[in-house]
Design an enzyme around this catalytic site. Structure first.
Site, short mmCIF file in Angstrom:
data_model
loop_
_atom_site.label_atom_id
_atom_site.label_comp_id
_atom_site.label_asym_id
_atom_site.label_seq_id
_atom_site.Cartn_x
_atom_site.Cartn_y
_atom_site.Cartn_z
N THR D 23 0.82 -1.21 0.00
CA THR D 23 0.00 0.00 0.00
C THR D 23 0.85 1.26 0.00
OG1 THR D 23 -1.79 -1.11 1.16
CG2 THR D 23 -1.73 1.27 1.35
N SER D 65 0.81 -7.36 -1.47
CA SER D 65 1.34 -8.54 -0.77
C SER D 65 0.37 -9.73 -0.80
CB SER D 65 1.75 -8.19 0.66
OG SER D 65 0.64 -8.15 1.51
N THR D 94 0.85 -4.92 4.03
CA THR D 94 0.56 -5.36 5.40
C THR D 94 -0.21 -6.67 5.46
OG1 THR D 94 -1.48 -4.06 5.48
CG2 THR D 94 0.53 -2.98 6.28
N ASP D 95 -0.88 -7.03 4.37
CA ASP D 95 -1.77 -8.20 4.42
C ASP D 95 -1.05 -9.52 4.69
OD1 ASP D 95 -4.37 -7.12 4.18
OD2 ASP D 95 -3.97 -6.67 2.08
#
Lengths: 178, 178, 178, 178
Positions: D23, D65, D94-95
């Protein structure tokens, strides 16, 4: 977009933009910790606005309008008179914007001139500069020949405008003068 | 600021603003990682512009203009027809802005209606939204009754405008249609 | 996140943040056209950073560090000494950050104290403030007890740091002193 | 700034930064109206932070990700193993940040590796990216060899961290696993 214009075809749609400085263009000097002028942010702002108008941009000076002299104003008047374009936007400090507007109204004829500026430097997140520039460029395309101030989303006749120094907004001067 | 207007004194200077959504008002949903609509940023943008115009703001819908139905357009037309104000700004997604503009041009008479929007969400640093809003509010005060699109610093007649989908800018349609 | 700490459980993970002002927190006064202090932007910056640390925030003063007196520094020292927390971040103007750091190093023992600030006000788009705050809060969690300056992504021992006034960056002082 | 390091003098202070997308680096495509990847904003962010660390930056991939494959993770592991530097920051979506972190923890030894990212694209005004980058670069200088996630101002051991998908924040996994 259709403009009626008395000038020749090449400059019929073109708008002249004169830069004189003002809060608009102030930057933060991180070494000295003071506000100062470097280059105008106008090209950056026009790019941000995806502006497709035919503009002829000229930087006349980069000063705080409290420091503007009579010689500076003579120069602005001269530039407006001799410009090939009939439609002119001037970026200007807000403190003496009304003074320059009135001088232009007395000394330049037959052109639509719109002065605008900002209360907060463009580089600050909270600036009104981009909004004012958008409105000034719109007013200059549509108002009849005369001198105007474009601030706060409004337009004012040069002869009847003053800055309210308490609120920081521009107001119409009543017939008794304020 | 002097407006000539046929409506009664109370609404003579007032401008109606109708919000329909569009890129203008998209936000980033940090949980889902997608763009979405929450509340309109218009009040925040007007505050930033230190706008002192007398505005009557109404949110009609918050949608992507690609999803706008004929029923949605009927509602916009109806709102323009019944509004007490003669001057109306509509924020709208750019993808079908020209469709709504033409429908309004056919079905609403005697009012100055200006549609505007943004190519990039206001919440992105690089948005043209504030510039466009400033110009739309200026055009609506000064143009004669008709329907217009205000984008890229320019104004276009509803009947003769289209979005160039390659460049993302608005252009005047030539007499043969494009 | 595991911290070794000699204090009781309730304050073991807690970090004290002392606000003293500095460029960090300067705002633009649009009426006067000058930079000034109002409220600290620290809460806003922590929200932006989605910071989930257990922080105890205290505003001690809101001043330009060039105007910081010996009495002001006494107060900062006292606050660090009496704080229940063993880890303390201090936001401070960059001009005399090294002076306060050295005074703290001489007078406070057994605590990890990190001073940080910004070259450009947070409210300016081009501020280093958020980056510096992120690094200071990380350094304070991981460095052994002593006093440090965190600027430019680096950390410096209080006894061996000075601000290069030409470049506006912080540098390690060599053994001869500069 | 004093680092203890086993590598030779030239790379003793140097930090390797590996870019994988996420992101952090998403941009808004104004023609398509979607989020996409172009170039990394890392150089711009480091300039904003006036970062003076000795960094060796390498873009490995620019992906979401959620789309990261086992082959992609092999490549990240390989890059960490063969890097001359002992201190490595990885920007990552972040996922699946926790997945990559655990894989690195199992397969890379003797290096301090810090993964960080952002919940909101850097180009959005409301991004946590600059704060996270500042903290990651600080943690990587001060934490002992191991793999960590730096988010929300905190650091977490790779083996004991997960993203709370409801709140969008990172949390320490308890001994039973969540």
């Amino acid at each position: 977009m259709a403009h009626n214009s008395n000038v020749d075809a090449a400059t019929a749609h073109r708008i002249r933009v004169l830069i004189t400085g003002g809060t608009f263009d102030k930057e933060y000097d991180e070494i000295g910790g003071k506000l100062f002028f470097k280059d105008s942010h106008l090209p950056e702002m026009l790019a941000l606005g995806r502006c497709k108008l035919d503009l002829e941009i000229r930087t006349l000076m980069m000063i705080d309008s409290l420091e503007m002299t009579e010689a500076d104003r003579d120069r602005i008047v001269e530039q407006c008179r001799t410009a090939a374009e009939n439609r002119i936007v001037i970026t200007h400090g807000t403190d003496t914007m009304e003074v320059t507007a009135r001088e232009l109204a007395e000394r330049v004829e037959g052109k639509t001139i719109v002065l605008t500026g900002a209360m907060v430097p463009y580089k600050f997140g909270s600036s009104d500069g981009l909004f004012n520039l958008g409105s000034a460029l719109a007013f200059v395309q549509t108002l009849p020949p005369a001198v105007y101030v474009a601030m706060n989303g409004c337009y004012f006749q040069a002869e009847r405008v003053h800055k309210n120094r308490k609120t920081g907004t521009f107001e119409e001067t009543d017939t008794q003068g304020r």
